[in-house]
Design a protein around this motif. Structure first.
Motif, PDB file in Angstrom:
ATOM      1  N   GLU A 292     -12.575   8.273  23.112  1.00 48.10           N
ATOM      2  CA  GLU A 292     -11.541   9.475  23.956  1.00 48.10           C
ATOM      3  C   GLU A 292     -12.370  10.884  23.721  1.00 48.10           C
ATOM      4  O   GLU A 292     -12.698  11.721  24.486  1.00 48.10           O
ATOM      5  N   LEU A 293     -12.767  10.981  22.439  1.00 51.94           N
ATOM      6  CA  LEU A 293     -13.345  12.357  22.024  1.00 51.94           C
ATOM      7  C   LEU A 293     -14.845  12.278  22.563  1.00 51.94           C
ATOM      8  O   LEU A 293     -15.067  13.424  23.210  1.00 51.94           O
ATOM      9  N   GLN A 294     -15.748  11.279  22.821  1.00 52.61           N
ATOM     10  CA  GLN A 294     -17.023  11.269  23.482  1.00 52.61           C
ATOM     11  C   GLN A 294     -16.643  11.825  25.060  1.00 52.61           C
ATOM     12  O   GLN A 294     -17.414  12.558  25.570  1.00 52.61           O
ATOM     13  N   GLN A 295     -15.566  11.335  25.488  1.00 53.82           N
ATOM     14  CA  GLN A 295     -15.361  11.793  27.063  1.00 53.82           C
ATOM     15  C   GLN A 295     -14.984  13.320  26.913  1.00 53.82           C
ATOM     16  O   GLN A 295     -15.268  13.957  28.092  1.00 53.82           O
ATOM     17  N   ILE A 296     -14.273  13.687  26.107  1.00 59.68           N
ATOM     18  CA  ILE A 296     -13.993  15.197  26.093  1.00 59.68           C
ATOM     19  C   ILE A 296     -15.446  16.093  25.928  1.00 59.68           C
ATOM     20  O   ILE A 296     -15.451  16.968  26.789  1.00 59.68           O
ATOM     21  N   VAL A 297     -16.147  15.468  25.159  1.00 60.38           N
ATOM     22  CA  VAL A 297     -17.631  16.134  24.739  1.00 60.38           C
ATOM     23  C   VAL A 297     -18.205  16.127  25.946  1.00 60.38           C
ATOM     24  O   VAL A 297     -19.018  17.145  26.216  1.00 60.38           O
TER      25      VAL A 297
ATOM     26  N   GLN B  76     -15.402  23.229  12.506  1.00 54.12           N
ATOM     27  CA  GLN B  76     -15.535  21.852  11.710  1.00 54.12           C
ATOM     28  C   GLN B  76     -14.020  21.427  11.266  1.00 54.12           C
ATOM     29  O   GLN B  76     -13.732  20.117  11.199  1.00 54.12           O
ATOM     30  N   SER B  77     -12.976  22.339  11.015  1.00 56.46           N
ATOM     31  CA  SER B  77     -11.893  22.238  10.666  1.00 56.46           C
ATOM     32  C   SER B  77     -11.083  21.424  11.590  1.00 56.46           C
ATOM     33  O   SER B  77     -10.033  20.486  11.352  1.00 56.46           O
ATOM     34  N   ARG B  78     -11.214  21.642  12.813  1.00 52.22           N
ATOM     35  CA  ARG B  78     -10.858  20.923  14.059  1.00 52.22           C
ATOM     36  C   ARG B  78     -11.455  19.560  14.358  1.00 52.22           C
ATOM     37  O   ARG B  78     -10.969  18.699  15.138  1.00 52.22           O
ATOM     38  N   GLY B  79     -12.502  19.355  13.651  1.00 51.71           N
ATOM     39  CA  GLY B  79     -13.588  18.218  14.008  1.00 51.71           C
ATOM     40  C   GLY B  79     -13.922  18.163  15.356  1.00 51.71           C
ATOM     41  O   GLY B  79     -14.143  17.147  16.089  1.00 51.71           O
ATOM     42  N   VAL B  80     -14.494  19.446  15.855  1.00 56.55           N
ATOM     43  CA  VAL B  80     -14.996  19.477  17.226  1.00 56.55           C
ATOM     44  C   VAL B  80     -16.472  19.457  17.126  1.00 56.55           C
ATOM     45  O   VAL B  80     -17.167  20.116  16.424  1.00 56.55           O
ATOM     46  N   PRO B  81     -17.204  18.326  17.708  1.00 55.44           N
ATOM     47  CA  PRO B  81     -18.438  18.292  17.552  1.00 55.44           C
ATOM     48  C   PRO B  81     -19.223  19.613  18.647  1.00 55.44           C
ATOM     49  O   PRO B  81     -18.701  19.550  19.752  1.00 55.44           O
ATOM     50  N   TYR B  82     -20.291  20.119  18.110  1.00 56.83           N
ATOM     51  CA  TYR B  82     -20.824  21.070  18.766  1.00 56.83           C
ATOM     52  C   TYR B  82     -22.190  21.162  18.522  1.00 56.83           C
ATOM     53  O   TYR B  82     -22.938  20.528  17.723  1.00 56.83           O
TER      54      TYR B  82
ATOM     55  N   ASN C 191      -9.364  28.887  19.894  1.00 60.39           N
ATOM     56  CA  ASN C 191      -8.589  27.590  19.681  1.00 60.39           C
ATOM     57  C   ASN C 191      -7.879  27.405  21.136  1.00 60.39           C
ATOM     58  O   ASN C 191      -7.484  26.474  21.544  1.00 60.39           O
ATOM     59  N   ALA C 192      -7.656  28.408  21.893  1.00 64.56           N
ATOM     60  CA  ALA C 192      -6.849  28.230  23.221  1.00 64.56           C
ATOM     61  C   ALA C 192      -7.723  27.335  24.338  1.00 64.56           C
ATOM     62  O   ALA C 192      -7.422  26.559  24.735  1.00 64.56           O
ATOM     63  N   TYR C 193      -8.732  27.877  24.423  1.00 62.28           N
ATOM     64  CA  TYR C 193     -10.028  27.247  25.240  1.00 62.28           C
ATOM     65  C   TYR C 193     -10.351  25.808  24.831  1.00 62.28           C
ATOM     66  O   TYR C 193     -10.379  25.087  25.328  1.00 62.28           O
ATOM     67  N   LEU C 194     -10.241  25.481  23.365  1.00 61.28           N
ATOM     68  CA  LEU C 194     -10.356  24.226  22.841  1.00 61.28           C
ATOM     69  C   LEU C 194      -9.324  23.226  23.312  1.00 61.28           C
ATOM     70  O   LEU C 194      -9.662  22.159  23.437  1.00 61.28           O
ATOM     71  N   ASP C 195      -8.202  24.092  23.089  1.00 61.51           N
ATOM     72  CA  ASP C 195      -6.823  23.035  23.477  1.00 61.51           C
ATOM     73  C   ASP C 195      -6.776  22.798  24.956  1.00 61.51           C
ATOM     74  O   ASP C 195      -6.418  21.703  25.253  1.00 61.51           O
TER      75      ASP C 195
ATOM     76  N   PRO D  24      -8.690  17.608  20.146  1.00 61.96           N
ATOM     77  CA  PRO D  24      -7.528  17.698  18.901  1.00 61.96           C
ATOM     78  C   PRO D  24      -7.532  18.697  18.211  1.00 61.96           C
ATOM     79  O   PRO D  24      -8.574  19.255  17.727  1.00 61.96           O
ATOM     80  N   GLN D  25      -6.474  19.067  17.765  1.00 58.33           N
ATOM     81  CA  GLN D  25      -6.025  20.199  16.581  1.00 58.33           C
ATOM     82  C   GLN D  25      -6.464  19.610  15.511  1.00 58.33           C
ATOM     83  O   GLN D  25      -6.752  20.371  14.438  1.00 58.33           O
ATOM     84  N   GLN D  26      -6.231  18.348  15.289  1.00 61.39           N
ATOM     85  CA  GLN D  26      -6.913  17.704  13.845  1.00 61.39           C
ATOM     86  C   GLN D  26      -7.906  16.949  13.849  1.00 61.39           C
ATOM     87  O   GLN D  26      -8.124  16.261  15.161  1.00 61.39           O
ATOM     88  N   SER D  27      -8.714  16.813  13.033  1.00 62.79           N
ATOM     89  CA  SER D  27     -10.002  16.184  13.134  1.00 62.79           C
ATOM     90  C   SER D  27      -9.934  14.684  13.367  1.00 62.79           C
ATOM     91  O   SER D  27      -9.100  13.909  12.779  1.00 62.79           O
ATOM     92  N   LYS D  28     -10.493  14.182  14.290  1.00 64.49           N
ATOM     93  CA  LYS D  28     -10.654  12.590  14.696  1.00 64.49           C
ATOM     94  C   LYS D  28     -12.147  12.006  14.415  1.00 64.49           C
ATOM     95  O   LYS D  28     -12.141  10.920  15.011  1.00 64.49           O
TER      96      LYS D  28
END
Length: 214
Positions: free
Chosen positions: A77-82, A106-112, A154-158, A163-167
């Protein structure tokens, strides 16, 4: 004896099950294995990976992952968002706001992907590409956020679905930052022919590159 309706429902259940499981199964089959420093092939042909040299057992030393490539696969699911909304962070040295931006992602677990803007070539490319003179700059898909504005980030990432918490899976490592413009090859034996304007420089604290503000 089952009615035609009950028979139809029973026939649909396996199909629904496989439709739900197929993406997960495919992600597991296609995802690369977690990276280890050594590859061990057992007597039964079973392959295992380890980051420590085995004792009394033959093993193949593996090369490290390439820069900019994660050693651990992301959840499906995270790969699809990326894939839909890749995140790119533009930073420079001696920039406290850039470090704060990294910590937020990094605190949200966003791959970048992190691109550094440190040399005159980087600056020219950044100006032409992003039409901006301010760092850090964040891009979420095609959306650009200039400067560190945590609530807006955070608004754009949402909105993109992050996810707001790292997965992120255990062992995931953020790929290393790389220059926006790849460095030039070293000068030949006849001497360094580069102009002074093309030489890299290192901005100091409180003295950012000309034309930039933090």
């Amino acid at each position: 004896m089952k009615s035609k309706k009950e028979q139809a429902v029973s026939a649909m259940k396996p199909r629904a099950f496989w439709r739900a499981c197929l993406p997960v199964l495919l992600s597991g089959l296609l995802a690369p294995a977690a990276w280890g420093a050594y590859k061990i092939v057992g007597p039964d042909g079973r392959i295992t990976y380890t980051d420590r040299p085995p004792v009394g057992q033959a093993a193949q030393a593996l090369s490290k992952p390439k820069a900019g490539v994660s050693a651990v696969a992301l959840p499906y699911e995270l790969q699809q968002i990326v894939n839909r909304h890749p995140v790119t962070l533009y930073t420079t040295r001696e920039c406290s706001a850039c470090e704060t931006g990294r910590q937020l992602l990094q605190s949200r677990g966003v791959p970048y992907t992190e691109k550094t803007v440190d040399t005159p070539d980087d600056i020219r490319a950044f100006n032409a590409q992003e039409n901006s003179t301010q760092l850090p700059t964040l891009k979420v898909g095609g959306k650009q956020i200039i400067g560190l504005q945590q609530s807006e980030w955070n608004a754009y990432l949402d909105a993109a679905g992050y996810p707001q918490q790292s997965k992120l899976p255990p062992g995931y490592a953020q790929p290393e930052a790389s220059p926006l413009v790849p460095p030039k090859p070293p000068a030949d034996s006849k001497g360094d022919r580069r102009n002074d304007d093309d030489r890299p420089f290192a901005p100091t604290i409180g003295n950012p590159p000309e034309g930039f503000r933090f």
